[in-house]
Design an enzyme around this catalytic site. Structure first.
Site, mmCIF file in Angstrom:
data_model
loop_
_atom_site.group_PDB
_atom_site.id
_atom_site.type_symbol
_atom_site.label_atom_id
_atom_site.label_comp_id
_atom_site.label_asym_id
_atom_site.label_seq_id
_atom_site.Cartn_x
_atom_site.Cartn_y
_atom_site.Cartn_z
ATOM 1 N N GLU A 124 6.061 3.054 5.369
ATOM 2 C CA GLU A 124 6.336 2.408 4.079
ATOM 3 C C GLU A 124 6.411 3.406 2.918
ATOM 4 O O GLU A 124 5.631 3.331 1.962
ATOM 5 C CB GLU A 124 5.291 1.328 3.790
ATOM 6 C CG GLU A 124 5.269 0.217 4.822
ATOM 7 C CD GLU A 124 4.360 -0.948 4.432
ATOM 8 O OE1 GLU A 124 3.668 -0.851 3.402
ATOM 9 O OE2 GLU A 124 4.356 -1.959 5.155
ATOM 10 N N GLU B 110 5.053 -3.719 12.032
ATOM 11 C CA GLU B 110 3.966 -4.467 11.381
ATOM 12 C C GLU B 110 4.440 -5.884 11.100
ATOM 13 O O GLU B 110 5.586 -6.109 10.714
ATOM 14 C CB GLU B 110 3.520 -3.856 10.042
ATOM 15 C CG GLU B 110 2.649 -2.626 10.157
ATOM 16 C CD GLU B 110 2.186 -2.129 8.796
ATOM 17 O OE1 GLU B 110 2.018 -2.959 7.858
ATOM 18 O OE2 GLU B 110 2.001 -0.907 8.652
#
Length: 470
Positions: A168, A366
């Site tokens: 991320e 995720e």
């Protein structure tokens, strides 16, 4: 109609967490990270004043934890390797033999237990001394990162199944430079754009180094991606969605997978004098060193509409100059996290990757549901009965299954997370794990969802009411 949703052979069933959120400091030696520094200076910013010193104490309990991975059906697991632990002299200098020994022991134990190690190199945990030197705004820090990455490839390349340069990377840019939820809490888009560009350059340079070592593993990146939906098909709503998508999705996805930058975003940054500086050869390095595998983090969609109000041009430049968020009536919510639950979004994301990014090898890296006060759901045996998490997993995986049937190259699903872990400024407010954690005793107890996860992994699928799919 209830059907058995069977997943491809050798599908990766597992979960993920990060060093800073799970390891604890331990005794190996470790430089202070930005999170440790921020907690020391502003503990009031962290939920219930809980910092990252101990977290899940994985560094001392990793053998027990790996057994729990087996008991919850893992055949793969994503760790991150702590830059601050590997180079305890502020993230530079001599590599740390104690850290190398710890990670080799951890990775060896995982392999011997039949759990493929996925290793991520950066998960928000900048060594504080390097942040003081400019963090990702600094090209010297980029070179320090490449040294760290190369050291990891050399020391652990025989033990790691797949590598990832960043998790991320958009997160630290939003948090540090736009939205005040990461240290150093600056609000300055142009500096954020510089940090973002240098992160992309660091990704490419790390891949360049990786390819020279001829390892059998692959290397890529893990991105948090939200499909962007306009409020309506009105041309101005659609334009707002296109611009939001350029800022929040294509900004890292395009250069890290395709080696190019989104044209619309570049046009806007030039028009508003927000372009980063770069050297002539940087674009060539980025173009020639792209991801070989892609991790997709999906939690919620992004819904936007055309702006209804004028922007104060005397305020800081922000992406929201071009759109407003749309609060869609009737949406399903995870009220604990404040996020919309929209399972179809994970399918739309996979199709986007199939159609616009060469159907690159990918996996769900995720996806998960954080819930507060889970002790409400303890049964008499002390187990958390989290049927809501089981339903969340099944509802999302049903759409992943549909995406695979429709030709998407998705090879695994990693839940966030394995054992309840420390969640940045939210600490342990919301719990995400398949295994519950008693903070006082560090006792681990498998939740009902952990039992379900093992059964699903053993069966390589689950039964599902497919009429729920739209």
């Amino acid at each position: 109609m209830t059907e058995m949703l069977a997943f491809p052979k050798d599908f990766w069933w597992g979960s993920a967490w990060s060093a800073e959120q799970a390891e604890g400091r331990g005794e190996t030696g470790k430089a202070e990270t930005v999170w440790e520094h921020w907690f020391k200076t502003e503990p009031n910013r962290f939920y219930e004043g809980i910092g990252p010193e101990i977290t899940t104490d994985h560094i001392n309990r990793y053998k027990e934890d790996i057994q729990l991975m087996k008991e919850t059906g893992h055949n793969s697991f994503r760790i991150s390797i702590s830059w601050a632990r590997m180079f305890p002299n502020g993230g530079v200098g001599e590599k740390n033999p104690k850290a190398i020994a710890f990670y080799r022991d951890l990775l060896t134990e995982m392999n011997e237990s039949g759990i493929k190690p996925f290793a991520n190199l950066y998960h928000f945990d900048m060594p504080f001394a390097l942040q003081e030197q400019g963090g990702w705004e600094s090209r010297e820090v980029v070179e320090s990162y490449v040294t760290f990455a190369t050291t990891c490839f050399e020391e652990f390349g025989d033990l790691v199944y797949h590598w990832f340069t960043f998790n991320e990377p958009l997160g630290p840019i939003l948090g540090s430079y736009l939205e005040d939820f990461h240290y150093p809490n600056i609000v300055d888009f142009k500096r954020g754009a510089q940090a973002g560009f240098n992160t992309i350059l660091a990704h490419a340079k790390a891949i360049e180094s990786f390819k020279k070592l001829n390892l059998t593993s692959k290397i890529g990146v893990i991105l948090n991606l939200s499909p962007t939906y306009p409020r309506s098909q009105n041309e101005y709503d659609r334009e707002a969605a296109e611009i939001a998508d350029a800022f929040y999705t294509r900004s890292f996805l395009d250069p890290m997978v395709k080696g190019t930058f989104p044209k619309r975003l570049v046009e806007i940054l030039k028009e508003y004098d927000q372009m980063p500086t770069y050297e002539e050869n940087d674009l060539k390095i980025i173009a020639e060193n792209t991801s070989q595998i892609l991790g997709l983090n999906y939690y919620e969609p992004r819904r936007v509409k055309a702006r209804l109000t004028e922007i104060n041009k005397r305020g800081p430049f922000l992406p929201e100059w071009f759109f407003e968020l749309h609060n869609m009536p009737g949406k399903k919510m995870n009220v604990y996290r404040g996020w919309e639950i929209y399972e179809r979004g994970i399918y739309d994301l996979c199709v986007d990757i199939r159609d616009n990014y060469g159907n690159i090898e990918a996996f769900i890296s995720e996806n998960g549901m954080g819930v507060a006060n889970e002790e409400r759901f303890l049964n008499e045996e002390g187990q958390i009965i989290d049927d809501y998490r089981i339903n969340y997993i099944k509802d999302h995986l049903a759409y992943v299954h549909k995406a695979i049937q429709d030709g998407c190259n998705i090879n695994g699903y990693h839940l966030w997370t394995f054992i309840d872990c420390w969640s940045w400024i939210n600490s342990y407010k919301n719990r995400y794990g398949l295994v519950s954690l008693d903070l006082k005793t560090q006792k681990r107890t498998i939740k009902k969802s952990g039992e379900f996860y093992k059964e699903m992994s053993l069966n390589n699928g689950f039964e599902y009411e497919t009429s729920k799919l739209v």
